[in-house]
Motif scaffolding. Structure first.
Motif, mmCIF file in Angstrom:
data_model
loop_
_atom_site.group_PDB
_atom_site.id
_atom_site.type_symbol
_atom_site.label_atom_id
_atom_site.label_comp_id
_atom_site.label_asym_id
_atom_site.label_seq_id
_atom_site.Cartn_x
_atom_site.Cartn_y
_atom_site.Cartn_z
ATOM 1 N N THR A 65 -13.463 1.623 -1.678
ATOM 2 C CA THR A 65 -12.684 1.928 -0.474
ATOM 3 C C THR A 65 -11.887 0.675 -0.115
ATOM 4 O O THR A 65 -12.385 -0.435 -0.239
ATOM 5 C CB THR A 65 -13.621 2.301 0.703
ATOM 6 N N TYR A 66 -10.663 0.861 0.333
ATOM 7 C CA TYR A 66 -9.846 -0.272 0.775
ATOM 8 C C TYR A 66 -10.012 -0.524 2.267
ATOM 9 O O TYR A 66 -10.272 0.392 3.046
ATOM 10 C CB TYR A 66 -8.358 -0.012 0.537
ATOM 11 N N ILE A 67 -9.808 -1.770 2.643
ATOM 12 C CA ILE A 67 -9.501 -2.153 4.016
ATOM 13 C C ILE A 67 -8.223 -2.961 3.869
ATOM 14 O O ILE A 67 -8.258 -4.146 3.587
ATOM 15 C CB ILE A 67 -10.608 -3.007 4.673
ATOM 16 N N GLY A 68 -7.085 -2.285 3.952
ATOM 17 C CA GLY A 68 -5.819 -2.932 3.616
ATOM 18 C C GLY A 68 -5.817 -3.253 2.131
ATOM 19 O O GLY A 68 -6.018 -2.382 1.299
ATOM 20 N N SER A 69 -5.624 -4.526 1.796
ATOM 21 C CA SER A 69 -5.613 -4.932 0.388
ATOM 22 C C SER A 69 -6.963 -5.476 -0.070
ATOM 23 O O SER A 69 -7.079 -6.007 -1.165
ATOM 24 C CB SER A 69 -4.524 -5.979 0.154
ATOM 25 N N ILE A 70 -7.986 -5.318 0.763
ATOM 26 C CA ILE A 70 -9.344 -5.748 0.413
ATOM 27 C C ILE A 70 -10.104 -4.532 -0.123
ATOM 28 O O ILE A 70 -10.051 -3.457 0.462
ATOM 29 C CB ILE A 70 -10.073 -6.333 1.637
ATOM 30 N N LEU A 71 -10.795 -4.731 -1.229
ATOM 31 C CA LEU A 71 -11.576 -3.646 -1.816
ATOM 32 C C LEU A 71 -13.041 -3.797 -1.441
ATOM 33 O O LEU A 71 -13.635 -4.852 -1.634
ATOM 34 C CB LEU A 71 -11.443 -3.662 -3.347
ATOM 35 N N VAL A 72 -13.625 -2.737 -0.901
ATOM 36 C CA VAL A 72 -15.053 -2.699 -0.585
ATOM 37 C C VAL A 72 -15.700 -1.824 -1.650
ATOM 38 O O VAL A 72 -15.228 -0.724 -1.940
ATOM 39 C CB VAL A 72 -15.307 -2.084 0.810
ATOM 40 N N LEU A 106 -1.105 -0.957 -5.114
ATOM 41 C CA LEU A 106 -2.310 -0.521 -4.410
ATOM 42 C C LEU A 106 -1.991 0.763 -3.665
ATOM 43 O O LEU A 106 -0.964 0.869 -3.003
ATOM 44 C CB LEU A 106 -2.777 -1.576 -3.413
ATOM 45 N N GLY A 107 -2.876 1.735 -3.777
ATOM 46 C CA GLY A 107 -2.689 2.990 -3.071
ATOM 47 C C GLY A 107 -2.033 4.083 -3.891
ATOM 48 O O GLY A 107 -2.082 5.239 -3.508
ATOM 49 N N GLU A 108 -1.410 3.742 -5.012
ATOM 50 C CA GLU A 108 -0.831 4.785 -5.865
ATOM 51 C C GLU A 108 -1.927 5.632 -6.493
ATOM 52 O O GLU A 108 -1.721 6.808 -6.780
ATOM 53 C CB GLU A 108 0.037 4.182 -6.973
ATOM 54 N N ASN A 109 -3.047 5.013 -6.723
ATOM 55 C CA ASN A 109 -4.238 5.684 -7.253
ATOM 56 C C ASN A 109 -5.365 5.455 -6.256
ATOM 57 O O ASN A 109 -5.276 4.575 -5.411
ATOM 58 C CB ASN A 109 -4.625 5.091 -8.609
ATOM 59 N N PRO A 110 -6.450 6.214 -6.377
ATOM 60 C CA PRO A 110 -7.590 5.947 -5.491
ATOM 61 C C PRO A 110 -8.080 4.505 -5.650
ATOM 62 O O PRO A 110 -7.852 3.875 -6.690
ATOM 63 C CB PRO A 110 -8.653 6.939 -5.987
ATOM 64 N N MET A 167 0.858 -1.196 0.000
ATOM 65 C CA MET A 167 0.000 0.000 0.000
ATOM 66 C C MET A 167 0.888 1.238 0.000
ATOM 67 O O MET A 167 1.923 1.266 0.648
ATOM 68 C CB MET A 167 -0.902 0.043 1.237
ATOM 69 N N VAL A 168 0.457 2.227 -0.713
ATOM 70 C CA VAL A 168 1.098 3.532 -0.706
ATOM 71 C C VAL A 168 0.033 4.514 -0.236
ATOM 72 O O VAL A 168 -1.089 4.482 -0.717
ATOM 73 C CB VAL A 168 1.570 3.916 -2.132
ATOM 74 N N TYR A 169 0.359 5.373 0.710
ATOM 75 C CA TYR A 169 -0.639 6.294 1.238
ATOM 76 C C TYR A 169 -0.472 7.665 0.607
ATOM 77 O O TYR A 169 0.628 8.184 0.510
ATOM 78 C CB TYR A 169 -0.552 6.366 2.773
ATOM 79 N N ARG A 170 -1.602 8.219 0.171
ATOM 80 C CA ARG A 170 -1.624 9.504 -0.503
ATOM 81 C C ARG A 170 -2.444 10.483 0.319
ATOM 82 O O ARG A 170 -3.315 10.086 1.070
ATOM 83 C CB ARG A 170 -2.278 9.372 -1.894
ATOM 84 N N GLU A 171 -2.190 11.757 0.107
ATOM 85 C CA GLU A 171 -3.010 12.792 0.743
ATOM 86 C C GLU A 171 -4.376 12.795 0.077
ATOM 87 O O GLU A 171 -4.488 12.598 -1.127
ATOM 88 C CB GLU A 171 -2.347 14.164 0.589
ATOM 89 N N GLN A 172 -5.429 13.038 0.865
ATOM 90 C CA GLN A 172 -6.783 13.073 0.315
ATOM 91 C C GLN A 172 -7.614 14.088 1.081
ATOM 92 O O GLN A 172 -7.406 14.305 2.264
ATOM 93 C CB GLN A 172 -7.431 11.692 0.384
#
Length: 176
Positions: free
Chosen positions: A50-57, A81-85, A10-15
């Motif tokens: 929306t993610y929960i870790g590597s799980i997509l909801v 995962l996380g580079e894009n929304p 996961m990569v975390y981005r500002e939102q």
């Protein structure tokens, strides 16, 4: 010898705060209420993934958004995962990349209640795989399989005019 590309999990981005949290493992308080509030906030802004870790909801909007075109395929191809929304294509991309680089079988589980969009999600995943895997005969077979997903055992329900009545198992073999 094959190696997995060095893709971080996961990569975390500002939102923006009004968009809610993209990855709910980052919620300050992890409870049923905070999860539902975050999903509601995102859904109201037409952000269905929306993610929960590597799980997509995914929250089914019961309409198609313009977020599955070639531009989105290119945006997610080869990214972590996380580079894009959060997006369905991000999950498909990570699985495809690990399968091709590490020669390891991959599984994507799509689960939900009747009318939650499982068949649509499966068709979108198949289209993504067809778009990034450039073998013509495989691409054609993947695209031709999509209508078959809907052809057996469907019935009209309160939520869905064409609701599937059983689970589906799709197994795809891709060649290099």
């Amino acid at each position: 010898m094959y190696s997995i590309r060095s893709l971080p999990s996961m990569v975390y981005r500002e939102q923006p705060e009004e968009d809610g949290v993209e990855d709910m493992t980052q919620l300050e308080e992890l409870s049923e209420g905070s999860v539902l509030l975050n999903l509601k906030k995102r859904f109201e802004r037409e952000i269905i993934y929306t993610y929960i870790g590597s799980i997509l909801v995914s929250v089914n909007p019961y309409r198609m958004f313009n977020m599955y075109g070639t531009d989105m395929v290119l945006k997610h191809k080869g990214t972590a995962l996380g580079e894009n929304p959060p997006h369905l294509f991000a999950i498909a991309n990570v699985s495809y990349t690990k399968m091709m680089d590490a020669k390891q079988n991959q599984v994507i589980i799509i689960s939900g209640e009747s009318g939650s969009g499982k068949t649509e999600a499966t068709k979108l995943l198949l289209r993504y795989l067809a778009a990034i895997h450039h073998k013509h005969n495989v691409t054609q077979q993947i695209l031709e399989a999509a209508p078959l997903l809907e052809s057996f055992g469907n019935a009209k329900t309160v939520r869905n005019d064409n609701s599937s009545r059983f689970g589906k198992y799709v197994e795809i073999y891709l060649e290099e």
